[in-house]
Design a protein around this motif. Structure first.
Motif, PDB file in Angstrom:
ATOM      1  N   ASP A   1       0.430  -1.367  -0.280  1.00  0.00           N
ATOM      2  CA  ASP A   1       0.227   0.125  -0.369  1.00  0.00           C
ATOM      3  C   ASP A   1       0.549   1.695   0.029  1.00  0.00           C
ATOM      4  N   GLU A   2       0.532   2.411  -0.020  1.00  0.00           N
ATOM      5  CA  GLU A   2       0.770   3.663  -0.021  1.00  0.00           C
ATOM      6  C   GLU A   2       2.018   3.873   1.200  1.00  0.00           C
ATOM      7  N   ASN A   3       1.669   3.509   2.415  1.00  0.00           N
ATOM      8  CA  ASN A   3       2.391   3.394   3.937  1.00  0.00           C
ATOM      9  C   ASN A   3       3.597   2.605   3.388  1.00  0.00           C
ATOM     10  N   ALA A   4       3.642   1.354   2.308  1.00  0.00           N
ATOM     11  CA  ALA A   4       4.720   0.810   1.697  1.00  0.00           C
ATOM     12  C   ALA A   4       4.380  -0.568   2.916  1.00  0.00           C
ATOM     13  N   ARG A   5       3.331  -0.409   3.499  1.00  0.00           N
ATOM     14  CA  ARG A   5       2.836  -1.744   3.957  1.00  0.00           C
ATOM     15  C   ARG A   5       2.693  -3.180   2.877  1.00  0.00           C
ATOM     16  N   LEU A   6       3.034  -4.283   3.461  1.00  0.00           N
ATOM     17  CA  LEU A   6       3.082  -5.555   2.932  1.00  0.00           C
ATOM     18  C   LEU A   6       1.724  -6.388   2.838  1.00  0.00           C
ATOM     19  N   GLU A   7       0.917  -6.606   2.495  1.00  0.00           N
ATOM     20  CA  GLU A   7      -0.823  -6.874   2.141  1.00  0.00           C
ATOM     21  C   GLU A   7      -0.399  -8.560   2.726  1.00  0.00           C
ATOM     22  N   VAL A   8      -0.619  -9.164   3.134  1.00  0.00           N
ATOM     23  CA  VAL A   8      -0.481 -11.116   2.889  1.00  0.00           C
ATOM     24  C   VAL A   8      -2.218 -11.825   2.930  1.00  0.00           C
ATOM     25  N   GLU A   9      -2.543 -11.956   2.533  1.00  0.00           N
ATOM     26  CA  GLU A   9      -3.607 -13.199   2.650  1.00  0.00           C
ATOM     27  C   GLU A   9      -2.898 -14.655   3.303  1.00  0.00           C
ATOM     28  N   PHE A  10      -3.412 -14.893   4.346  1.00  0.00           N
ATOM     29  CA  PHE A  10      -2.590 -16.286   4.779  1.00  0.00           C
ATOM     30  C   PHE A  10      -3.751 -17.253   4.742  1.00  0.00           C
ATOM     31  N   SER A  11      -3.159 -18.544   5.239  1.00  0.00           N
ATOM     32  CA  SER A  11      -4.124 -19.783   3.924  1.00  0.00           C
ATOM     33  C   SER A  11      -5.198 -19.373   4.896  1.00  0.00           C
ATOM     34  N   ASP A  12      -6.195 -19.368   6.038  1.00  0.00           N
ATOM     35  CA  ASP A  12      -7.261 -19.217   6.419  1.00  0.00           C
ATOM     36  C   ASP A  12      -8.201 -18.339   5.737  1.00  0.00           C
ATOM     37  N   ASN A  13      -7.789 -17.325   4.803  1.00  0.00           N
ATOM     38  CA  ASN A  13      -8.320 -16.405   4.229  1.00  0.00           C
ATOM     39  C   ASN A  13      -8.473 -14.937   4.610  1.00  0.00           C
ATOM     40  N   HIS A  14      -7.824 -14.780   5.979  1.00  0.00           N
ATOM     41  CA  HIS A  14      -7.440 -13.649   7.207  1.00  0.00           C
ATOM     42  C   HIS A  14      -6.297 -12.811   6.397  1.00  0.00           C
ATOM     43  N   ILE A  15      -7.184 -11.574   6.563  1.00  0.00           N
ATOM     44  CA  ILE A  15      -5.319 -10.383   5.439  1.00  0.00           C
ATOM     45  C   ILE A  15      -4.830  -9.670   6.917  1.00  0.00           C
ATOM     46  N   GLU A  16      -3.454  -9.560   6.642  1.00  0.00           N
ATOM     47  CA  GLU A  16      -2.797  -8.733   7.389  1.00  0.00           C
ATOM     48  C   GLU A  16      -2.409  -7.422   6.703  1.00  0.00           C
ATOM     49  N   PHE A  17      -2.074  -6.488   7.458  1.00  0.00           N
ATOM     50  CA  PHE A  17      -1.152  -4.971   6.481  1.00  0.00           C
ATOM     51  C   PHE A  17       0.214  -5.747   7.584  1.00  0.00           C
ATOM     52  N   ILE A  18       1.288  -5.605   6.701  1.00  0.00           N
ATOM     53  CA  ILE A  18       2.310  -5.956   7.622  1.00  0.00           C
ATOM     54  C   ILE A  18       3.336  -5.202   7.663  1.00  0.00           C
ATOM     55  N   SER A  19       4.172  -4.547   8.720  1.00  0.00           N
ATOM     56  CA  SER A  19       5.044  -2.923   8.529  1.00  0.00           C
ATOM     57  C   SER A  19       6.072  -2.948   8.828  1.00  0.00           C
ATOM     58  N   SER A  20       5.858  -3.886   9.598  1.00  0.00           N
ATOM     59  CA  SER A  20       7.335  -4.070   9.651  1.00  0.00           C
ATOM     60  C   SER A  20       8.290  -6.076  10.176  1.00  0.00           C
ATOM     61  N   GLY A  21       9.098  -6.082  10.462  1.00  0.00           N
ATOM     62  CA  GLY A  21       9.346  -8.375  10.743  1.00  0.00           C
ATOM     63  C   GLY A  21       9.587  -8.396   9.115  1.00  0.00           C
ATOM     64  N   GLU A  22      10.111  -9.827   9.571  1.00  0.00           N
ATOM     65  CA  GLU A  22      10.829 -10.224   8.510  1.00  0.00           C
ATOM     66  C   GLU A  22       9.886 -11.316   7.515  1.00  0.00           C
ATOM     67  N   ILE A  23       9.816 -11.665   6.502  1.00  0.00           N
ATOM     68  CA  ILE A  23       9.445 -12.597   5.605  1.00  0.00           C
ATOM     69  C   ILE A  23      10.912 -13.438   4.603  1.00  0.00           C
ATOM     70  N   SER A  24      10.765 -14.626   4.357  1.00  0.00           N
ATOM     71  CA  SER A  24      11.688 -14.793   3.431  1.00  0.00           C
ATOM     72  C   SER A  24      10.897 -15.769   2.113  1.00  0.00           C
ATOM     73  N   ILE A  25      10.861 -16.242   1.070  1.00  0.00           N
ATOM     74  CA  ILE A  25      10.332 -16.497   0.090  1.00  0.00           C
ATOM     75  C   ILE A  25      10.953 -17.575  -0.677  1.00  0.00           C
ATOM     76  N   LYS A  26      11.484 -18.476  -1.304  1.00  0.00           N
ATOM     77  CA  LYS A  26      11.645 -19.623  -1.872  1.00  0.00           C
ATOM     78  C   LYS A  26      11.888 -19.078  -3.426  1.00  0.00           C
ATOM     79  N   ILE A  27      13.160 -19.238  -3.381  1.00  0.00           N
ATOM     80  CA  ILE A  27      14.187 -18.816  -5.041  1.00  0.00           C
ATOM     81  C   ILE A  27      14.342 -19.992  -5.737  1.00  0.00           C
TER      82      ILE A  27
END
Length: 258
Positions: free
Chosen positions: A232-258
């Motif tokens: 979003d415009e505040n650089a928050r990451l929108e994440v949809e989790f497996s239970d369809n719950h959506i959160e906007f994350i502004s800090s913390g850590e993520i990982s991704i398989k590349i």
């Protein structure tokens, strides 16, 4: 030794009078500048060829050997609320990718929120540290740190970094460190002038390679899998989790398989 003359040769007119300090080695450019933050003018910059205690996010260290990359920190004094401080980091990420492209790098991409990748390897980290004014609840000042692996270190990266760390270029080029610092500062200066408008966020999204992909959101308590949907415009990451719950994350850590 990095050359101040060469940096200024490539630096825009608006930053020609900036206080730029160059060292062969420091513990951490961020630490050095934070200690002087209240007494120095905005755009004061500390640059080093190596760091003995380079700082990464979440208290980690940042590998900073000599003759490999360039590590620098910039003092900023924006009129900005603390919740908007993430815009400094995202603007810097855009400025890094544009600077690297100008120097001929191959498709630099952003991993939310502060890492730059080329060919699926991390080549640059960005760390913004803020000091808060207890009365106004705004930033007193911020120190923006950038560390980039322009070349692979002699003998390669340490074993624990080989699978994730990479270098921008395969061979050394004249003045490349000075040119990168100047190109970054020139580009970031333009974005910083209108920081609160977040006008650069479309560029950030275009360069961010995690959108639409499965990621792991890591916290002290858990590791949760979800899909990175949007930023979003505040650089928050929108994440949809497996239970369809959506959160906007502004800090913390993520990982991704590349």
């Amino acid at each position: 030794m990095l050359s101040l003359e060469k940096i200024k040769e490539f630096l825009c007119e608006e930053l020609q009078n900036a206080d730029i300090n160059i060292f062969d080695e420091v513990t951490s450019t961020n630490t050095l500048l934070k200690e002087q933050g209240r007494s120095k003018n905005e755009w004061c910059t500390v640059i080093a060829s190596s760091q003995t205690g380079g700082k990464g996010r979440l208290g980690r260290s940042f590998y900073s050997p000599e003759n490999t990359g360039v590590y620098f920190s910039v003092l900023l004094k924006p009129d900005l609320k603390i919740e908007k401080a993430i815009l400094i980091t995202t603007a810097a990420a855009v400025a890094v990718t544009k600077a690297l492209e100008k120097l001929g790098a191959e498709n630099p991409q952003i991993k939310w929120v502060n890492d730059i990748f080329i060919n699926n390897k991390k080549v640059c980290g960005i760390l913004t540290e803020s000091v808060i004014n207890s009365v106004s609840k705004k930033l007193d000042f911020a120190v923006l740190g950038v560390g980039v692996n322009l070349f692979e270190p002699k003998g390669s990266f340490p074993e624990d970094l080989k699978s994730i760390a990479g270098a921008v270029f395969s061979e050394e080029m004249p003045d490349i460190k000075e040119r990168f610092v100047a190109e970054f500062l020139n580009g970031f200066y333009k974005l910083y002038k209108n920081l609160s408008t977040a006008s650069f966020m479309n560029e950030y999204r275009e360069k961010c390679f995690i959108l639409g992909k499965e990621i792991s959101v890591i916290s002290d308590e858990s590791v949760r899998k979800g899909i990175a949907k949007a930023i979003d415009e505040n650089a928050r990451l929108e994440v949809e989790f497996s239970d369809n719950h959506i959160e906007f994350i502004s800090s913390g850590e993520i990982s991704i398989k590349i």
